[in-house]
Design a protein around this motif. Structure first.
Motif, mmCIF file in Angstrom:
data_model
loop_
_atom_site.group_PDB
_atom_site.id
_atom_site.type_symbol
_atom_site.label_atom_id
_atom_site.label_comp_id
_atom_site.label_asym_id
_atom_site.label_seq_id
_atom_site.Cartn_x
_atom_site.Cartn_y
_atom_site.Cartn_z
ATOM 1 N N VAL A 325 37.341 28.761 28.934
ATOM 2 C CA VAL A 325 36.674 29.261 30.142
ATOM 3 C C VAL A 325 36.629 28.198 31.237
ATOM 4 N N PRO A 326 36.238 26.940 30.922
ATOM 5 C CA PRO A 326 36.291 25.917 31.967
ATOM 6 C C PRO A 326 37.700 25.719 32.528
ATOM 7 N N GLU A 327 38.710 25.786 31.687
ATOM 8 C CA GLU A 327 40.085 25.598 32.149
ATOM 9 C C GLU A 327 40.536 26.757 33.036
ATOM 10 N N VAL A 328 40.088 27.962 32.724
ATOM 11 C CA VAL A 328 40.410 29.115 33.576
ATOM 12 C C VAL A 328 39.936 28.856 35.000
ATOM 13 N N LEU A 329 38.714 28.309 35.134
ATOM 14 C CA LEU A 329 38.156 28.045 36.462
ATOM 15 C C LEU A 329 38.811 26.827 37.107
ATOM 16 N N VAL A 330 38.911 25.726 36.378
ATOM 17 C CA VAL A 330 39.432 24.490 36.954
ATOM 18 C C VAL A 330 40.895 24.640 37.367
ATOM 19 N N PHE A 331 41.693 25.329 36.555
ATOM 20 C CA PHE A 331 43.101 25.529 36.882
ATOM 21 C C PHE A 331 43.340 26.803 37.692
ATOM 22 N N SER A 332 42.242 27.491 38.051
ATOM 23 C CA SER A 332 42.296 28.677 38.914
ATOM 24 C C SER A 332 43.273 29.728 38.401
ATOM 25 N N SER A 333 43.072 30.122 37.154
ATOM 26 C CA SER A 333 43.962 31.096 36.534
ATOM 27 C C SER A 333 43.533 32.529 36.869
ATOM 28 N N ASN A 334 44.400 33.244 37.590
ATOM 29 C CA ASN A 334 44.151 34.664 37.859
ATOM 30 C C ASN A 334 44.174 35.472 36.560
ATOM 31 N N ILE A 335 45.107 35.109 35.694
ATOM 32 C CA ILE A 335 45.262 35.841 34.428
ATOM 33 C C ILE A 335 43.998 35.703 33.588
ATOM 34 N N GLY A 336 43.500 34.469 33.457
ATOM 35 C CA GLY A 336 42.289 34.252 32.674
ATOM 36 C C GLY A 336 41.071 34.895 33.309
ATOM 37 N N SER A 337 40.950 34.831 34.644
ATOM 38 C CA SER A 337 39.800 35.415 35.339
ATOM 39 C C SER A 337 39.768 36.924 35.172
ATOM 40 N N ALA A 338 40.932 37.552 35.258
ATOM 41 C CA ALA A 338 40.993 39.002 35.090
ATOM 42 C C ALA A 338 40.553 39.407 33.687
ATOM 43 N N GLN A 339 40.935 38.631 32.691
ATOM 44 C CA GLN A 339 40.521 38.943 31.316
ATOM 45 C C GLN A 339 39.012 38.756 31.129
ATOM 46 N N ILE A 340 38.452 37.732 31.762
ATOM 47 C CA ILE A 340 36.997 37.543 31.700
ATOM 48 C C ILE A 340 36.285 38.732 32.341
ATOM 49 N N ALA A 341 36.808 39.213 33.480
ATOM 50 C CA ALA A 341 36.210 40.363 34.156
ATOM 51 C C ALA A 341 36.282 41.613 33.286
ATOM 52 N N LEU A 342 37.376 41.769 32.575
ATOM 53 C CA LEU A 342 37.494 42.931 31.682
ATOM 54 C C LEU A 342 36.478 42.851 30.547
ATOM 55 N N GLU A 343 36.208 41.648 30.073
ATOM 56 C CA GLU A 343 35.182 41.481 29.045
ATOM 57 C C GLU A 343 33.818 41.920 29.579
ATOM 58 N N ALA A 344 33.555 41.609 30.832
ATOM 59 C CA ALA A 344 32.266 41.968 31.428
ATOM 60 C C ALA A 344 32.197 43.450 31.757
ATOM 61 N N GLY A 345 33.267 44.000 32.276
ATOM 62 C CA GLY A 345 33.288 45.410 32.637
ATOM 63 C C GLY A 345 32.927 45.648 34.091
ATOM 64 N N THR A 346 33.307 46.808 34.585
ATOM 65 C CA THR A 346 33.115 47.149 35.998
ATOM 66 C C THR A 346 31.643 47.209 36.392
ATOM 67 N N ASP A 347 30.828 47.844 35.578
ATOM 68 C CA ASP A 347 29.409 48.012 35.928
ATOM 69 C C ASP A 347 28.704 46.664 36.055
ATOM 70 N N LEU A 348 28.963 45.759 35.121
ATOM 71 C CA LEU A 348 28.315 44.454 35.183
ATOM 72 C C LEU A 348 28.817 43.662 36.387
ATOM 73 N N GLN A 349 30.096 43.758 36.678
ATOM 74 C CA GLN A 349 30.657 43.062 37.830
ATOM 75 C C GLN A 349 29.996 43.543 39.118
ATOM 76 N N ARG A 350 29.890 44.854 39.234
ATOM 77 C CA ARG A 350 29.272 45.420 40.434
ATOM 78 C C ARG A 350 27.798 45.016 40.536
ATOM 79 N N GLU A 351 27.117 44.984 39.406
ATOM 80 C CA GLU A 351 25.700 44.596 39.410
ATOM 81 C C GLU A 351 25.523 43.169 39.902
ATOM 82 N N TYR A 352 26.337 42.240 39.398
ATOM 83 C CA TYR A 352 26.177 40.833 39.783
ATOM 84 C C TYR A 352 26.612 40.575 41.215
ATOM 85 N N LEU A 353 27.663 41.236 41.656
ATOM 86 C CA LEU A 353 28.066 41.069 43.053
ATOM 87 C C LEU A 353 26.974 41.587 43.983
ATOM 88 N N GLY A 354 26.286 42.644 43.551
ATOM 89 C CA GLY A 354 25.146 43.130 44.323
ATOM 90 C C GLY A 354 24.018 42.116 44.347
#
Length: 562
Positions: A325-354
């Motif tokens: 997870v730290p490497e995903v952020l430090v190396f700015s991986s789109n692939i890793g970030s997208a997978q993290i978002a899928l783990e969280a799910g759409t509803d949780l993403q929308r809740e936190y962005l709100g």
């Protein structure tokens, strides 16, 4: 008989003389009274009431003239907007026409002194038959003197005020400007129009003109070097929400409203909304850690692109290996970030962005505020792309506030342009836990030490943050030749106090950067310049002591090579 007749005649002459004397006395008294009345009227006109027509004008516009617009000050009491007395030229056309003067010749004489005067309009006003017509507003003292020398009958001066901005364009998009009658048209001049006309005194802003000047200069240097079309820069106190700097370029000179045209009048910092790219990975990581969806030790496979229908998610400079997870952020991986978002799910993403204030229009004390652009139908694909800042557009102001909340212990503060004291401040609300915020500060620092934010690192203050590079949409498609390059960060990381955002619109790669115009080359150095220059101004002691170096086995350890 003759003696008697002479005596009668003498008596008649005496009475005639007495009658004439009495009449002379009466006439003298009448003239004396008239003279006294005339003298009193002359004194009244010259010392108290002035000439007749301005007296009529004062009655018509007394409220506007008698009211003085309050000053606007920066947080340190520096004057940034004030009103100065001035004179406007008007004509009593009836008085002018009574003299038989030629209107066209008179208009030409006036135009030789007042270049802004239209010959045709001036001639029309001189012969309109009206008792009051403005010819030119807000004359300089020299112009007034030259008009007086002409000695044209029917011309008079009206005492007024002119709004003046001593720092020119420096604080233009914050202050806005007023019209010729002193009414606020934009910025805080419009938002606080009534207050500035009232008896409550000066308006003090949170802006520090010293910090504002540094941000504007650093941003302008980069825009010129990379031939960009514009940019925005902000500095915010993350404990109070006070904005010490808010810059949008190009800007305008509020002293000259003719400069408020096109792009110059558009506030990129608050009105513009943009896809901000990989800066969103900070929010994506904070969400997943705070919700317990992932831990720092979790790993994601970034060896190959992800497919979304007919599209693919790639990494710009991929490591092509499994990343923590730290490497995903430090190396700015789109692939890793997208997978993290899928783990969280759409509803949780929308809740936190709100929670972070990114789904609603920002609240700030100027009218130029843009609404975020969100997916109409928030699908799985949107969840993946939003994790790295595509498919959602927000203002630089909103993102600065959100990043401040990530680093300040997890409290979202409402940004403000007003200087506040502790009693007036809104409490803010918690968006992530203190523990998550502490971890995120370490990760933000790692991005600057070992990731794409290296050019933001200061020798004097520890900076943490994230770069973001996003292609701009044009006609529903992404244009790879037009991008937004940004850096959002916080300093000093050992005791976070200020959030910084630098955004450059459509930079063009140059030889020094090997043709790259990405955020690491363009925006990160702006943050370094700002931090180095404003740190001492704000009374911050340089960071001292050794930084913690993470060893293999620590969840924050980053494997830089391989």
């Amino acid at each position: 008989m003759e003696l008697r007749g002479a005596k009668i005649k003498q008596q008649r002459n005496k009475r005639a003389i007495e009658t004439g004397h009495n009449r002379t006395m009466v006439a003298g008294a009448v003239f004396a009274v008239l003279f006294m009345v005339l003298a009193a009227r002359v004194v009244d006109l010259s010392l108290f009431n002035g000439h007749q027509e301005p007296r009529l004008v004062k009655v018509e516009t007394s409220t506007e003239i008698e009211t003085t617009r309050a000053n606007i000050l920066d947080r340190n009491g520096t004057l940034i907007a004030t009103s100065l007395p001035t004179d406007s030229l008007f004509v009593d056309s009836k008085a002018f026409m009574a003299t038989g003067e030629d209107a066209t010749m008179t208009a030409r004489k006036l135009a030789s002194i007042l270049p802004e005067l239209s010959l045709n309009k001036a001639a029309e006003k001189l012969t309109s038959g009206r008792r009051f017509e403005y010819l030119v507003r807000n004359l300089t003292p020299e112009q007034k003197y030259q008009v007086n020398l002409l000695g044209i009958p029917g011309l008079h001066f009206q005492r007024e005020e002119r709004r003046t901005y001593p720092h020119g364009p420096l604080v233009a998009h914050v202050l806005g400007y007023t019209d010729v009658d002193g009414r606020g048209i934009s910025g805080v001049e419009k938002s606080f129009d009534q207050q500035l006309l009232g008896p409550d005194g000066n308006l003090q802003l949170s802006i520090d003109v010293r910090v504002q000047s540094v941000v504007r200069a650093a941003l302008m240097e980069t825009i010129e070097e990379f031939k960009a079309i514009g940019g925005a820069g902000l500095v915010m106190d993350i404990e109070t929400g006070e904005l010490l700097a808010l810059v949008s370029l190009p800007d305008f000179d509020p002293n000259d409203t003719s400069t408020v045209k096109g792009d110059a009048g558009f506030n990129r910092a608050t009105k513009g909304v943009y896809e901000m790219g990989s800066i969103f990975k900070l929010l994506n990581t904070a969400m997943a850690l705070d919700a317990g969806v992932v831990t720092l030790r979790d790993k994601f496979d970034a060896t190959k692109p992800l497919k979304i229908g007919r599209f693919r998610i790639n990494d710009f400079h991929g490591k092509k290996r499994v990343l923590t997870v730290p490497e995903v952020l430090v190396f700015s991986s789109n692939i890793g970030s997208a997978q993290i978002a899928l783990e969280a799910g759409t509803d949780l993403q929308r809740e936190y962005l709100g929670r972070f204030g990114l789904l609603n229009t920002a609240s700030i004390e100027i009218p130029e505020v843009g609404a975020p652009l969100l997916p109409g139908n928030w699908r799985k694909a949107n969840t993946m792309t939003i994790s790295y800042g595509h498919g959602i557009a927000v203002s630089p102001l909103q993102l600065t506030s959100a990043i401040g909340a990530v680093a300040n212990g997890g409290i979202l503060r409402q940004p403000t342009l007003l200087k506040t004291n502790e009693a007036d401040r809104l409490p803010g609300h918690r968006v992530i836990s203190e523990q998550t915020s502490e971890v995120m500060r370490k990760l933000m620092r790692l991005v600057v030490l070992q990731g794409s934010g290296k050019n933001a690192d200061s020798k004097f203050y520890r900076v943490g943050g994230k770069t973001g590079t996003a292609d701009k949409q044009e006609g529903g498609r992404y244009n790879r030749r037009a991008r937004i390059s940004s850096f959002a960060g916080v300093f000093p990381m050992d005791n976070p106090k200020y959030a910084i955002l630098a955004m450059v619109d459509e930079p063009v790669g140059i030889k020094r950067t090997f043709g790259y115009a990405t955020a690491g080359w363009v925006a990160a150095p702006i943050a370094k310049k700002i931090v180095d220059r404003i740190g001492p101004m704000l009374g911050l002691q340089p960071s001292s002591g050794d930084e913690q170096l993470y060893q293999p086995g620590d969840p924050l350890f980053i494997k830089v090579k391989g």
